[in-house]
Design an enzyme around this catalytic site. Sequence first.
Site, short mmCIF file in Angstrom:
data_model
loop_
_atom_site.label_atom_id
_atom_site.label_comp_id
_atom_site.label_asym_id
_atom_site.label_seq_id
_atom_site.Cartn_x
_atom_site.Cartn_y
_atom_site.Cartn_z
N SER A 84 0.86 -1.18 0.00
CA SER A 84 0.00 0.00 0.00
C SER A 84 0.90 1.23 0.00
O SER A 84 2.02 1.18 0.51
CB SER A 84 -0.84 -0.02 1.26
OG SER A 84 -1.33 1.27 1.54
N SER A 85 0.36 2.34 -0.53
CA SER A 85 1.17 3.56 -0.54
C SER A 85 1.35 4.14 0.88
O SER A 85 2.21 4.98 1.09
CB SER A 85 0.54 4.61 -1.46
OG SER A 85 -0.77 4.89 -1.04
N CYS A 86 0.55 3.66 1.85
CA CYS A 86 0.69 4.21 3.20
C CYS A 86 1.93 3.69 3.93
O CYS A 86 2.19 4.08 5.06
CB CYS A 86 -0.57 3.99 4.03
SG CYS A 86 -0.83 2.28 4.46
N HIS A 117 -13.08 4.06 2.23
CA HIS A 117 -12.18 5.14 1.81
C HIS A 117 -13.01 6.27 1.20
O HIS A 117 -14.20 6.12 0.97
CB HIS A 117 -11.17 4.60 0.80
CG HIS A 117 -10.06 3.84 1.45
ND1 HIS A 117 -9.00 4.47 2.05
CD2 HIS A 117 -9.87 2.52 1.65
CE1 HIS A 117 -8.19 3.57 2.56
NE2 HIS A 117 -8.69 2.37 2.34
N TYR A 152 -1.53 -0.54 10.10
CA TYR A 152 -1.64 -1.23 8.81
C TYR A 152 -0.31 -1.11 8.07
O TYR A 152 0.19 -2.10 7.51
CB TYR A 152 -2.77 -0.55 8.03
CG TYR A 152 -3.01 -1.10 6.65
CD1 TYR A 152 -3.65 -2.31 6.47
CD2 TYR A 152 -2.62 -0.38 5.52
CE1 TYR A 152 -3.89 -2.80 5.21
CE2 TYR A 152 -2.86 -0.86 4.26
CZ TYR A 152 -3.50 -2.07 4.10
OH TYR A 152 -3.73 -2.55 2.83
N LYS A 161 2.25 -4.03 6.65
CA LYS A 161 2.60 -4.14 5.23
C LYS A 161 4.11 -4.05 5.02
O LYS A 161 4.67 -4.75 4.18
CB LYS A 161 1.89 -3.05 4.41
CG LYS A 161 0.40 -3.30 4.26
CD LYS A 161 0.14 -4.45 3.32
CE LYS A 161 -1.32 -4.78 3.16
NZ LYS A 161 -1.53 -6.02 2.39
P1 GDP Z 1 -6.33 7.88 3.54
O1 GDP Z 1 -6.01 8.07 2.08
O2 GDP Z 1 -5.58 6.75 4.17
O3 GDP Z 1 -6.18 9.17 4.31
O4 GDP Z 1 -7.85 7.40 3.69
P2 GDP Z 1 -9.30 7.92 3.22
O5 GDP Z 1 -9.55 7.55 1.81
O6 GDP Z 1 -10.24 7.38 4.25
O7 GDP Z 1 -9.27 9.51 3.36
C1 GDP Z 1 -8.67 10.36 2.42
C2 GDP Z 1 -9.04 11.81 2.69
O8 GDP Z 1 -10.42 12.01 2.36
C3 GDP Z 1 -8.90 12.25 4.16
O9 GDP Z 1 -8.41 13.58 4.15
C4 GDP Z 1 -10.35 12.22 4.65
O10 GDP Z 1 -10.58 13.09 5.75
C5 GDP Z 1 -11.08 12.71 3.40
N1 GDP Z 1 -12.52 12.43 3.37
C6 GDP Z 1 -13.49 13.34 3.07
N2 GDP Z 1 -14.72 12.81 3.18
C7 GDP Z 1 -14.53 11.51 3.53
C8 GDP Z 1 -15.44 10.43 3.78
O11 GDP Z 1 -16.66 10.56 3.72
N3 GDP Z 1 -14.88 9.23 4.10
C9 GDP Z 1 -13.53 9.04 4.18
N4 GDP Z 1 -13.05 7.82 4.48
N5 GDP Z 1 -12.65 10.05 3.97
C10 GDP Z 1 -13.14 11.27 3.65
#
Ligand code: GDP
Length: 307
Positions: free
Chosen positions: A108-110, A180, A137, A141
């Site tokens: 994963s990129s994280c 996500h 996580y 990984k």
């Molecule tokens: P990340 O890429 O590991 O940070 O995981 P996410 O895909 O959950 O979040 C990406 C970004 O999208 C973060 O800045 C979240 O705060 C934002 N975000 C905005 N709205 C949402 C939502 O409804 N769900 C999630 N999961 N993230 C959101």
Amino acid sequence: MQPDERIFVAGHRGLVGAAILRQLKTEGFKNLIFRSSRELDLRDRRAVEAFFEQEQPAYVFLAAAKVGGILANNRYPAEFICDNLHIQTNVIDAAYRGGVKKLLFLGSSCIYPKYAPQPIKEESLLTGPLEPTNEWYAVAKIAGIKMSQAYRRQYGFNAISLMPTNLYGPGDNFDFKTSHVLPALIRKFHEAKVACAPEVVVWGSGTPRREFLHVDDLADAAIFLMRHYNEGEIINVGTGKDITIADLARLIKEIVDYSGEIVFDTSKPDGTPRKLLDTTKLTQLGWQPKIDLRGGIASTYKWFLEN
Ligand code: GDP
């Protein structure tokens, strides 16, 4: 990888595993092996060993993992680290002992440091502190990558590790508590449209930048690398383009055809400010993504409506 060889897709019910299985079927592979988690609990070492002894796969796509968005990672840190360490340790070890020819590990990129120089090159691994919201996580990984490299070094086991950027597509998780951002926003805008709600709440400030790859492109890259890549060094898979969460929200709003407002809830975490992968290594091998973001979101929204 010949069409009649035995190929095990671990995690075939997940977003990535399902896409790999679809693509393998399309390409004419006939001896595909898969098990639901109820049939085979990959956290159970003995069960995994017995499975490899019985089934004798020649190739393994290790796409099984406990995954989730920013909130789930934060809330269930013990499960994220423990389940993932067990799953990958059992599968990599049993694959090596079972005489598997080649294993592909999905990272994963994280795994990269929170403040890695952008776009992120593979060499950034372990050069700085991780993003705290998903470090559990990420640490699991990173252990999977290192285990693959260690088995290559000590035993000559052909294990390769792919680092995909944020993925989306058919079969995605649309549960607000664990999903996500991209599938969450598809559902939020859709539900707001149906309810004629005046606004949609997007978490965070909207300024973080993320890169999104359609899972069918990832599956295509995984099969390409299974055929053409035999190195221990990790390899990034992405599109090379990123977008702010605010622009993503506007794009999804347009595709869903919602006419209300977007509001940002800054009490929710932003996570890492930017996460764009440098995909030079993969493009130099001759692979390119085919699905653009607008078309990919539109087809994912269609899948959501039908399912
Ligand atoms: P990340 O890429 O590991 O940070 O995981 P996410 O895909 O959950 O979040 C990406 C970004 O999208 C973060 O800045 C979240 O705060 C934002 N975000 C905005 N709205 C949402 C939502 O409804 N769900 C999630 N999961 N993230 C959101």
